[in-house]
Design an enzyme around this catalytic site. Sequence first.
Site, PDB file in Angstrom:
ATOM      1  N   LEU A   8       0.875  -1.171   0.000  1.00  0.00           N
ATOM      2  CA  LEU A   8       0.000   0.000   0.000  1.00  0.00           C
ATOM      3  C   LEU A   8       0.909   1.215   0.000  1.00  0.00           C
ATOM      4  O   LEU A   8       1.969   1.193   0.643  1.00  0.00           O
ATOM      5  CB  LEU A   8      -0.905   0.024   1.236  1.00  0.00           C
ATOM      6  CG  LEU A   8      -2.107  -0.924   1.249  1.00  0.00           C
ATOM      7  CD1 LEU A   8      -2.741  -0.940   2.637  1.00  0.00           C
ATOM      8  CD2 LEU A   8      -3.140  -0.511   0.203  1.00  0.00           C
ATOM      9  N   ASP A   9       0.505   2.275  -0.695  1.00  0.00           N
ATOM     10  CA  ASP A   9       1.375   3.446  -0.713  1.00  0.00           C
ATOM     11  C   ASP A   9       1.428   4.097   0.669  1.00  0.00           C
ATOM     12  O   ASP A   9       0.624   3.793   1.558  1.00  0.00           O
ATOM     13  CB  ASP A   9       0.954   4.436  -1.809  1.00  0.00           C
ATOM     14  CG  ASP A   9      -0.397   5.070  -1.555  1.00  0.00           C
ATOM     15  OD1 ASP A   9      -0.509   5.849  -0.589  1.00  0.00           O
ATOM     16  OD2 ASP A   9      -1.348   4.799  -2.314  1.00  0.00           O
ATOM     17  N   TYR A  10       2.352   4.990   0.831  1.00  0.00           N
ATOM     18  CA  TYR A  10       2.695   5.593   2.129  1.00  0.00           C
ATOM     19  C   TYR A  10       1.477   6.186   2.835  1.00  0.00           C
ATOM     20  O   TYR A  10       1.325   6.065   4.052  1.00  0.00           O
ATOM     21  CB  TYR A  10       3.752   6.672   1.889  1.00  0.00           C
ATOM     22  CG  TYR A  10       4.379   7.253   3.133  1.00  0.00           C
ATOM     23  CD1 TYR A  10       5.043   6.448   4.050  1.00  0.00           C
ATOM     24  CD2 TYR A  10       4.325   8.622   3.367  1.00  0.00           C
ATOM     25  CE1 TYR A  10       5.643   6.999   5.191  1.00  0.00           C
ATOM     26  CE2 TYR A  10       4.923   9.183   4.498  1.00  0.00           C
ATOM     27  CZ  TYR A  10       5.578   8.360   5.400  1.00  0.00           C
ATOM     28  OH  TYR A  10       6.166   8.909   6.517  1.00  0.00           O
ATOM     29  N   ASP A  11       0.591   6.843   2.075  1.00  0.00           N
ATOM     30  CA  ASP A  11      -0.552   7.528   2.679  1.00  0.00           C
ATOM     31  C   ASP A  11      -1.832   6.693   2.701  1.00  0.00           C
ATOM     32  O   ASP A  11      -2.872   7.178   3.144  1.00  0.00           O
ATOM     33  CB  ASP A  11      -0.817   8.846   1.942  1.00  0.00           C
ATOM     34  CG  ASP A  11       0.237   9.898   2.267  1.00  0.00           C
ATOM     35  OD1 ASP A  11       0.616   9.991   3.452  1.00  0.00           O
ATOM     36  OD2 ASP A  11       0.696  10.590   1.340  1.00  0.00           O
ATOM     37  N   SER A  12      -1.775   5.459   2.202  1.00  0.00           N
ATOM     38  CA  SER A  12      -2.958   4.599   2.209  1.00  0.00           C
ATOM     39  C   SER A  12      -2.956   3.700   3.451  1.00  0.00           C
ATOM     40  O   SER A  12      -1.924   3.480   4.075  1.00  0.00           O
ATOM     41  CB  SER A  12      -3.029   3.752   0.941  1.00  0.00           C
ATOM     42  OG  SER A  12      -3.239   4.580  -0.187  1.00  0.00           O
TER      43      SER A  12
END
Length: 257
Positions: free
Chosen positions: A120-124
């Site tokens: 998952l990306d950093y902000d997800s």
Amino acid sequence: MPNAYSRALKAHDNNEEGIRLQKILAQAGFGSRRKCEQIILDGRVEVDGELVTELGTRADPSKQEIRVDGSRVRLNPNHITLALNKPRRVLSTMDDPKGRYTLRDIVGDKYERIFHMGRLDYDSEGLILMTNDGELSQHVMHPKYEVEKTYIATLQGRISGNVCRRLVSQGVQLDDGWIRLDHCAIIDANHDTTLVKVVLHSGKNRIVRRIFDAVGFPVKRLVRTQIGPIKLGDLKSGSYRVLSQTEVRSLAKEVGL
């Protein structure tokens, strides 16, 4: 007496070559021994390609291939699979040279050689699966099996039902080609945001964010709630749990194991 019988059965199990099939199936998450006995009697079990219906049959799961309803029984006491709820601003990696918060900070060093299946990306936020089972990991992440993933996204702006339907029926063109959602449903909306549930098979980098950016509705918050048959449920952010044998078996079946 039941206790004496159980002790005798256990001793009998250990003295003869192999393990009783019903015990193997129970350990693999197919239910109680009685239920597993019925599975055998119903003709649903194969050992090395041969149908087995006798309850006294023994097998060695480390040397023989055991299948139930065509799906391979996978039993390794050293294998473990976790469901983790990743918070925002956590890297989907085990180590970071810059010292940022990673998945290792959540699971620690308790499990040897454990790694994440996908990112998952950093902000997800939301569900990440982790395992030390290399074969399972390869299958889950391989594009051939296209494991279905479910997300809840908060969008900037009020997206219409027509746009959601078009993302499913036609898709949208991104820099790396056309992509369609499998499902898109509006859950709630107010004057400046929309909450949607989306389902898709693609595991491409930041794919959900890129899809909604392309139609003019940037994602403000993104939470993954399900991967294949495994659900996030009420797992708290920043925590994890060990999947049951039944859950691992359902995931393995989903990816052709």
